[in-house]
Design an enzyme around this catalytic site. Structure first.
Site, short mmCIF file in Angstrom:
data_model
loop_
_atom_site.label_atom_id
_atom_site.label_comp_id
_atom_site.label_asym_id
_atom_site.label_seq_id
_atom_site.Cartn_x
_atom_site.Cartn_y
_atom_site.Cartn_z
N ILE A 299 0.82 -1.22 0.00
CA ILE A 299 0.00 0.00 0.00
C ILE A 299 0.85 1.27 0.00
O ILE A 299 0.33 2.36 -0.12
CB ILE A 299 -0.99 0.03 1.20
CG1 ILE A 299 -0.24 -0.16 2.53
CG2 ILE A 299 -2.12 -0.95 1.03
CD1 ILE A 299 -1.13 0.04 3.76
N ALA B 190 5.24 3.03 0.18
CA ALA B 190 6.68 2.82 0.34
C ALA B 190 7.17 3.71 1.46
O ALA B 190 6.88 4.90 1.49
CB ALA B 190 7.40 3.16 -0.95
N GLY B 191 7.89 3.11 2.40
CA GLY B 191 8.47 3.90 3.49
C GLY B 191 9.94 4.08 3.24
O GLY B 191 10.47 3.61 2.21
N GLU B 192 10.62 4.74 4.16
CA GLU B 192 12.05 4.99 3.98
C GLU B 192 12.84 3.70 3.99
O GLU B 192 13.85 3.55 3.32
CB GLU B 192 12.54 5.91 5.11
CG GLU B 192 13.91 6.49 4.83
CD GLU B 192 14.65 6.90 6.10
OE1 GLU B 192 14.02 6.90 7.17
OE2 GLU B 192 15.84 7.20 6.01
N PHE B 193 12.35 2.71 4.75
CA PHE B 193 13.13 1.49 4.95
C PHE B 193 12.68 0.32 4.09
O PHE B 193 13.34 -0.70 4.03
CB PHE B 193 13.06 1.08 6.42
CG PHE B 193 13.69 2.09 7.33
CD1 PHE B 193 15.07 2.13 7.48
CD2 PHE B 193 12.93 3.01 8.02
CE1 PHE B 193 15.67 3.05 8.31
CE2 PHE B 193 13.52 3.93 8.85
CZ PHE B 193 14.90 3.97 9.00
N ASP C 44 6.66 16.23 14.49
CA ASP C 44 6.25 16.22 13.08
C ASP C 44 4.75 15.99 12.98
O ASP C 44 4.29 15.20 12.15
CB ASP C 44 7.04 15.15 12.32
CG ASP C 44 6.99 15.35 10.81
OD1 ASP C 44 6.54 16.44 10.37
OD2 ASP C 44 7.39 14.44 10.07
N1 ADE Z 1 0.03 3.48 5.83
C1 ADE Z 1 0.95 3.56 6.79
N2 ADE Z 1 0.50 2.99 7.90
C2 ADE Z 1 -0.74 2.56 7.65
C3 ADE Z 1 -1.73 1.92 8.43
N3 ADE Z 1 -1.48 1.62 9.69
N4 ADE Z 1 -2.88 1.64 7.86
C4 ADE Z 1 -3.10 1.99 6.59
N5 ADE Z 1 -2.22 2.59 5.82
C5 ADE Z 1 -1.04 2.87 6.33
#
Ligand code: ADE
Length: 958
Positions: free
Chosen positions: A598, A600-603, A717
């Site tokens: 769903i 893309a994160g930093e890691f 933040d």
């Molecule tokens: N994106 C980042 N964290 C999430 C989460 N807990 N539920 C849905 N989308 C997300």
């Protein structure tokens, strides 16, 4: 607030209006009705004529009657507004017309570069319905039920356009049509002129306009204003200031009057000329000194003009064997200055008894202590004077302007005879012999008892080099050989003796020359100066960091709530795995089922999936993964967030289910939030919530922040992008991890001090000197409020970060978003107080919003609450909760999909409840074939579902 002026809207055309006859207006008449529209003049309630265009063919089916305007020049407009005033007859009040009678008409437009007769290809603007329709009874009562509707047309780009009105079988009287566009009107601000400016068509972007300084003003900081979509000037930045010789009066720079002056450009007024000065002309930049008064080079122009002082007073002398003292008192007139000093001059007169005094300047040998010139006190000691001499001393007082005046200077003088002075050498000093480099001297002892003399001092210098440097030597006997001299050179000698009471006066001078024999040996002793430099300490000593400084962030200024667990910074653990172990649960990876990526994160990727729980039930979860090939540091930073999150347990803070660290991939599992992040969620559902629903979201965030701040955790933040929203509209604070969060946040920018900070969300003290606290979180919360109330608008639009910092510093704050109750904007302003101690606590925000939910916000009337009190006045009764839509028709009208009303009704979708359960398939099945329309309807159904759900939950999940 940032809003500055109300809109001035240039009228492109009054197509026609009731009071002005078309002929008088003479600009744009509606052209002759092609079918059935009649130009009719009626009388209003006060029997004044109203010019109207009317059509009323309600009995006959298939009406298609058009009325068109003349060609209207576009001028500078990019977006045109059409204000229609009309009356419309209620079909129910006319018998036998069901099926043929309509209650709407259509507005069209056509853009062309010049007028032409073709009236085809008109583009639809909107279908116009009446808020107020009239009945036969109203006609009888002569009640005019006038409707006013405004529609936007455009963007328009051609030179002009036509408007047209299509009647399809209604009974309408068009009373007036006004066509206008919005612009920010030319204005003067901070001594800068800003031209008329047409806003951008795109309502979310601002036009940056530079101002030009008014006459006799100059730029201090580039003057700027932003022109907003509604024709309001926003965010004045920079300024001009009046030039020298001018001051601001009523927004312009006016010349200083005679007798006044202004020496510098700036926001100050002209000043009155200081004493003893005047300016005779206008626009004086300086005042000139009156005759006899002066200004020294370093005197500021604001200082009074001054003159030289009068003579010192009461000059007296005092003499002993070795020293002569002069003292005096200050002059009666200092000239108006404080920089008074004194000079002492001296003449020596050979006082031949009864004869003419022969005076000459005193020997350079005379010594003055502390100095002869520039004495700041009122006394001086004179040493080394000769015996039996008349000395006349002159003392003058001088100040900073003494050199500027003409004429003689006033002096005080006194004559002193040195007869009573101490012993000197009598007789002549003799040269016994001289060599190239030495001279042997001898002398007779003076009046003094020889045994009283301790020693003699011989002072000598090269005659040609007089005064430049002299040497001295001592001897106990009345003879000496002075060595180290230059050959064939004349030297000047003076002697004095020293007794127990001090030195005598110097003898007269004697001159002797060296010879040319060169047998003397000069012994020169050179003492070497050795400079020892220590290089050891040249490096920097690294500042020692106090241990409490290392863990500053979260604990700063926070007195954790008594009895509530406090947050522990994982960085305070020497071994970060220990923190993970302590604060998180290990999840067996076999219990996790990953379904979709769903984000893309930093890691690594963020996925959605399910977590099997004890009773074989499954919970939806979000899974953050750490991509392979990571460094140990990355793994530690990744798990840091879990160590923080694992310490929290609150319904408005994202919940950690657990972590997987014993197998690959390393994962963090958190509760799943169906609606994703709050900013994109609001943008997707622009304008679709009630104020009370938005407040419910804000209440949830404030409640989560109350918990976090009570725990002693500072988020740093807080922004809508870091709030997650679940299926039931519950908002939860997420994204923990301090510095790492900021690394990850695309909004975070580097500051001049090198920190990475999301400028638009951050309190000024945190930007300026990294003072992060729960109070700086409160500032960010105010920004989140603004984001929520404006449905995800970018704070400060596209102003640069630099301009945001500047405008905040200058005291400007974001204005209330459209439709935002004043009380909520007041709360935002409260969060944006410069003084962090004055910002509200999160717990206060929660109570405030709770009150708002219970009382005022339910009312459609905006209640203004006093800023300092920060509370909603209690309304006398609890207002009913207005349902969002009353009928399917209303709902479809609101999303401009009215054309499908019959499709819904025919398929049996007659209640909002039934509609809220419809799927895309259902929407297609009932005959909505255009993909864009399907999308609009399905998106609105989803919102409807949320609204119904939250209504059932008594408004909000808080
Ligand atoms: N994106 C980042 N964290 C999430 C989460 N807990 N539920 C849905 N989308 C997300």
């Amino acid at each position: 607030a940032m809003s500055l002026t109300s809109t001035l809207s240039p009228v492109l055309s009054v197509v026609f209006s009731p009071r002005v006859s078309s002929a008088e207006e003479g600009t744009h008449l509606i052209t002759a009705p092609t079918h059935h529209w009649d130009a009719i003049t009626e009388m209003d309630e006060q029997n004044r004529p109203i010019h109207t265009f009317q059509v009323c063919n309600v009995m006959e089916p298939n009406q298609n009657n058009w009325l068109r305007s003349n060609w209207i020049q576009r001028q500078a407009a990019q977006k045109v507004f059409v204000e229609l005033r009309f009356t419309l007859r209620d079909c129910n009040s006319i018998p036998w017309v069901s099926g043929t009678c309509k209650e709407t008409f259509n507005l069209f437009y056509l853009e062309t570069d010049q007028p032409h007769s073709a009236t085809t290809r008109f583009l639809p603007v909107d279908t116009i319905a009446a808020d107020e329709s009239f009945t036969q009874t109203d006609l009888g009562d002569r009640v005019l039920r006038l409707n006013t509707e405004v529609r936007e047309v455009g963007p328009v780009t051609r030179k002009g356009f036509y408007l047209a009105f299509q009647d399809v079988g209604a009974c309408i009287a068009l009373v007036s049509v006004k066509v206008f566009y919005k612009r920010c009107p030319s204005t003067l601000r901070n001594l800068a002129a800003f031209p008329d400016t047409v806003p951008r068509v795109d309502s979310s972007s601002l036009v940056e306009v530079r101002g030009a300084c008014v006459e006799n003003a100059e730029e201090r900081d580039t003057p700027k204003l932003y022109c907003g979509a509604d024709g309001d000037w926003l965010v004045p930045l920079g300024l001009c200031v009046c030039s020298l010789g001018h001051e601001e009066t009523d927004g312009v720079c006016q010349a200083c009057r005679p007798g006044f002056y202004k020496a510098f450009a700036g926001n100050t007024k002209c000043s009155k000329c200081p004493p003893h000065s005047s300016s005779h002309d206008q626009a004086g930049t300086i005042c000139h000194c009156d005759k006899g008064f002066y200004r020294a080079a370093k005197d500021p122009s604001s200082m009074a003009c001054t003159r030289s002082p009068s003579a010192p007073r009461n000059l007296i002398s005092l003499i002993n064997e070795t020293a002569l003292f002069l003292t005096w008192s200050a002059p009666s007139d200092s000239g108006g200055r404080k920089d008074l000093t004194y000079n002492v001059l001296c003449h020596r007169c050979s006082g031949a008894p009864g004869g003419e005094e022969d005076c000459e300047p005193c020997d350079a040998d005379l010594r003055f202590v502390p100095r002869p010139l520039g004495i700041t006190g009122t006394s001086v000691a004179v040493l080394d004077f000769a015996k039996h001499v008349n000395y006349t001393f002159y003392v003058e007082a001088v100040n900073g302007v003494s050199s500027l005046g003409q004429g003689s200077r006033p002096l005080a003088n006194i004559t002193v005879t040195t007869d009573q002075a101490g012993p000197s050498l009598v007789g002549v000093v003799r040269k016994d012999w001289a060599s190239d480099n030495s001279i042997a001297l001898s002398w007779l002892e003076g009046e003094q008892q020889p045994n009283a003399i301790l020693d003699y001092e011989i002072k000598y210098y090269e005659k040609e080099q007089e005064q430049l440097s002299y040497s001295s030597t001592r001897t106990k006997t009345p003879r000496a050989v002075v060595t180290g001299l230059k050959p064939s050179t004349v030297y000047v000698f003076r002697l004095r003796s020293r007794t127990a009471t001090g030195f005598t006066a110097y003898s007269n001078t004697f001159e002797f020359s060296t010879g040319d024999e060169s047998k003397d040996v000069l012994c020169v002793c050179v003492s070497a100066c050795v400079c020892a430099c220590c290089n050891r300490c040249q490096g920097y000593i690294k500042a020692k960091i106090k241990s409490e400084d290392k863990r500053r962030g979260p604990f700063q200024n926070v007195v954790p709530f008594p009895g509530i667990k406090t947050y522990v910074d994982p960085d305070t653990y020497e071994d970060p795995t220990q923190a993970v172990h302590e604060f998180t649960k290990q999840i067996d990876p076999s219990r996790i089922c990953i379904e979709r990526v769903i984000g893309a994160g930093e890691f690594g990727e963020v996925c959605s999936g399910r977590l099997r729980t004890a009773g074989q039930t499954e919970t939806p979860v979000a899974i953050k993964t750490l991509k392979g090939g990571y460094m140990e540091r990355q793994r530690r930073d990744f798990l840091r967030e879990a160590s923080i999150m694992g310490q929290f347990d609150n319904p408005n803070v994202i919940r950690l289910e657990g972590v997987v660290t014993k197998s690959r991939p390393v994962m963090i599992v958190v509760e799943y939030m169906e609606n994703g992040s709050l900013d994109s969620f609001l943008r997707k559902h622009d304008g679709q919530f009630t104020v009370i629903q938005l407040v419910g979201m804000l209440r949830g965030i404030a409640s989560g922040m109350t918990y976090l701040s009570d725990m002693g955790y500072v988020h740093r933040d807080l922004a809508a992008r870091n709030i997650l929203v679940n299926e039931a509209l519950v908002c939860k604070v997420s994204d923990f991890g301090l510095s790492r969060v900021l690394e990850d946040d695309p909004e975070a920018a580097y500051t001049t001090t090198g920190g990475k900070i999301p400028i638009r969300w951050t309190a000024p003290e945190a930007i300026a000197y990294r003072k992060f606290s729960s109070a700086s979180d409160a500032w960010s919360y105010g920004i989140v409020m603004w984001e929520v109330m404006s449905y995800g608008e970018r704070p400060y639009w596209e102003m640069s970060n630099q301009d945001v910092i500047l405008s905040i510093e200058e005291g400007y704050r974001l204005p209330a978003p459209m439709g935002c109750p004043v009380a909520l904007h007041q709360l935002m302003l409260h969060c944006w107080q410069k003084e962090r101690g004055q910002r509200p606590y999160f717990s206060d925000v929660v109570s405030f919003l709770d009150n708002g939910i219970r009382f005022s916000l339910r009312s459609p009337v905006v209640i203004i609450c006093p800023f300092s009190k920060l509370s909603f006045p209690e309304s006398p009764e609890v207002m009913p909760h207005y349902p969002l839509f009353i009928s399917i028709g209303d709902w479809l009208d609101s999303i401009k999909m009215s054309q499908y009303k019959s499709n819904f009704l025919a398929a049996g979708f007659t209640t909002l409840d039934s509609v809220s359960a419809m799927t895309l398939e259902d929407v297609r099945r009932i005959g909505v074939s255009l993909i864009g329309h399907q999308r609009r309807i399905v998106s609105s159904i989803q919102t409807l579902r949320l609204q119904l759900l939250s209504d059932q939950h008594n408004g909000f999940h808080v």
